[in-house]
Design an enzyme around this catalytic site. Structure first.
Site, PDB file in Angstrom:
ATOM      1  N   LYS A 168       0.728  -1.208  -0.028  1.00 21.30           N
ATOM      2  CA  LYS A 168       0.013  -0.034  -0.110  1.00 21.30           C
ATOM      3  C   LYS A 168       0.669   1.306   0.109  1.00 21.30           C
ATOM      4  O   LYS A 168       0.686   2.077  -0.836  1.00 21.30           O
ATOM      5  CB  LYS A 168      -1.020   0.043   1.211  1.00 21.30           C
ATOM      6  CG  LYS A 168      -2.163  -1.022   1.108  1.00 21.30           C
ATOM      7  CD  LYS A 168      -2.791  -1.416   2.460  1.00 21.30           C
ATOM      8  CE  LYS A 168      -3.820  -2.408   2.452  1.00 21.30           C
ATOM      9  NZ  LYS A 168      -4.522  -2.758   3.473  1.00 21.30           N
ATOM     10  N   GLN A 177      -4.113  -1.494   9.666  1.00 23.14           N
ATOM     11  CA  GLN A 177      -4.390  -2.929   9.026  1.00 23.14           C
ATOM     12  C   GLN A 177      -4.858  -3.948  10.163  1.00 23.14           C
ATOM     13  O   GLN A 177      -4.333  -4.031  11.289  1.00 23.14           O
ATOM     14  CB  GLN A 177      -2.986  -3.164   8.748  1.00 23.14           C
ATOM     15  CG  GLN A 177      -2.693  -4.690   8.079  1.00 23.14           C
ATOM     16  CD  GLN A 177      -3.294  -4.417   6.469  1.00 23.14           C
ATOM     17  OE1 GLN A 177      -3.783  -3.402   6.039  1.00 23.14           O
ATOM     18  NE2 GLN A 177      -3.783  -5.520   5.949  1.00 23.14           N
ATOM     19  N   ASP A 218     -10.924   2.903   4.325  1.00 24.16           N
ATOM     20  CA  ASP A 218     -11.138   1.411   4.495  1.00 24.16           C
ATOM     21  C   ASP A 218     -12.636   0.950   4.277  1.00 24.16           C
ATOM     22  O   ASP A 218     -12.807  -0.086   3.655  1.00 24.16           O
ATOM     23  CB  ASP A 218     -10.581   0.782   5.616  1.00 24.16           C
ATOM     24  CG  ASP A 218      -9.413   0.127   5.423  1.00 24.16           C
ATOM     25  OD1 ASP A 218      -8.863  -0.542   4.346  1.00 24.16           O
ATOM     26  OD2 ASP A 218      -8.397  -0.233   6.342  1.00 24.16           O
TER      27      ASP A 218
END
Ligand code: GUN
Length: 290
Positions: free
Chosen positions: A52, A96, A119
């Site tokens: 990412k 994460q 997200d």
């Protein structure tokens, strides 16, 4: 059989984003900035987060990675989230998952400001998705929708079976495939560990989306001829013949299922790169929504 090439498609999207970033800079606007928080040392999570961050560099975004120890307390992680919520230079950020057992994932998800939740995991964004209101869509389902769109896969009126009901993939995927949209209008069946006669259900799917987290679970006898198969699984399996020491497998037994399909995503190079492309698109959106 044609591959739904997520690697190629995500490269095209990244080029489009890079052009947009140049335009923003030419207009004297701020460079998009994505931050990522990772807790602990899980190898797979690190690989994903590094990918990412690397993609941010490729498209011209600023990025900041916060690497926090496994031992961090829930309160300290929540304080970090609060700091990022209040940092005007950061347009969006992710924490994460998974997190260590002593940290409540829901608390952390709820603590992220919905306006920086690239997200798309915050209940406000999930609720807005359910109502078809502007929001951040969760990156993996949104990436799959984008992939189906760019390959002009007809979805209207089709039978779509989703295997796996996770909050991150299966459940939102079922919502997106059933909504009234260009990619959507499917009759959706969401299956899970209590589903009876799973193979009978999956065999009815024109579009089969598999996200249950078991390597090579879907075999050829579970798939209809001509189906579109999307494999969200990614598993590291020990393999001494590989330099890395592992090979990557999906939730679908690719070699035997692929010949039956009209389209199928490979692993790696299918859904994974599309998830990252979606995250970048959400970060651009974060600026537009400001
Ligand atoms: N873990 C697995 N997939 C994801 C994702 O899309 N976002 C975050 N934050 N964690 C994940």
């Amino acid at each position: 059989m044609e591959l739904l090439d997520g690697k190629k498609t995500s490269s095209e999207i990244k080029e489009e984003i890079a052009k947009k970033v140049i335009q923003l800079k030419e207009q004297g606007k701020k460079t998009p900035h994505l931050a990522a928080v990772i807790v602990g040392n899980d190898g797979a999570s690190r690989t994903y987060v590094n990918a990412k961050v690397k993609t941010c560099e490729k498209v011209g975004f600023n990025s900041t990675l916060f690497e926090l120890p496994d031992s961090i307390s829930e309160a300290d992680l929540l304080a970090k989230v609060d700091e990022l919520n209040n940092d005007d230079d950061i347009d969006g950020f992710i924490v994460q998952l998974p997190l260590p057992d002593h940290i409540d994932e829901h608390k952390v998800t709820l603590a992220v400001s919905p306006s920086k939740d690239v997200d798309g995991f915050h209940p406000e964004n999930i609720g807005r998705m359910m109502l078809g209101l502007p929001c951040f869509l969760p990156a993996t389902p949104a990436g799959i929708v984008e992939l189906l769109d760019r390959y002009n896969i007809e979805t209207s009126g089709k039978d779509c079976v989703v295997v796996g009901r996770s909050n991150i993939v299966g459940t939102p995927m079922s919502v997106l495939m059933s909504r009234n949209a260009k990619v959507g209008n499917c009759t959706v069946t969401l299956t899970h560990s209590r589903t009876k006669n799973l193979a009978e259900v999956t065999k009815r799917a024109d579009i089969l989306i598999v996200a249950l987290g078991k390597p090579e679970f879907i075999t050829a006898d579970m798939v209809k001829d001509g189906a579109v198969v999307v494999d969200v699984g990614i598993h590291r399996i020990a393999d001494d013949s590989k330099k890395s020491g592992f090979k990557l497998l999906g939730d679908v037994k690719f070699d035997e299922v692929a010949p039956k399909c009209s389209y199928i995503t490979p692993v790696p190079g299918g859904v994974g790169p599309m998830t990252i492309a979606s995250l970048m698109l959400n970060t651009l959106k974060a600026i537009d929504m400001k």
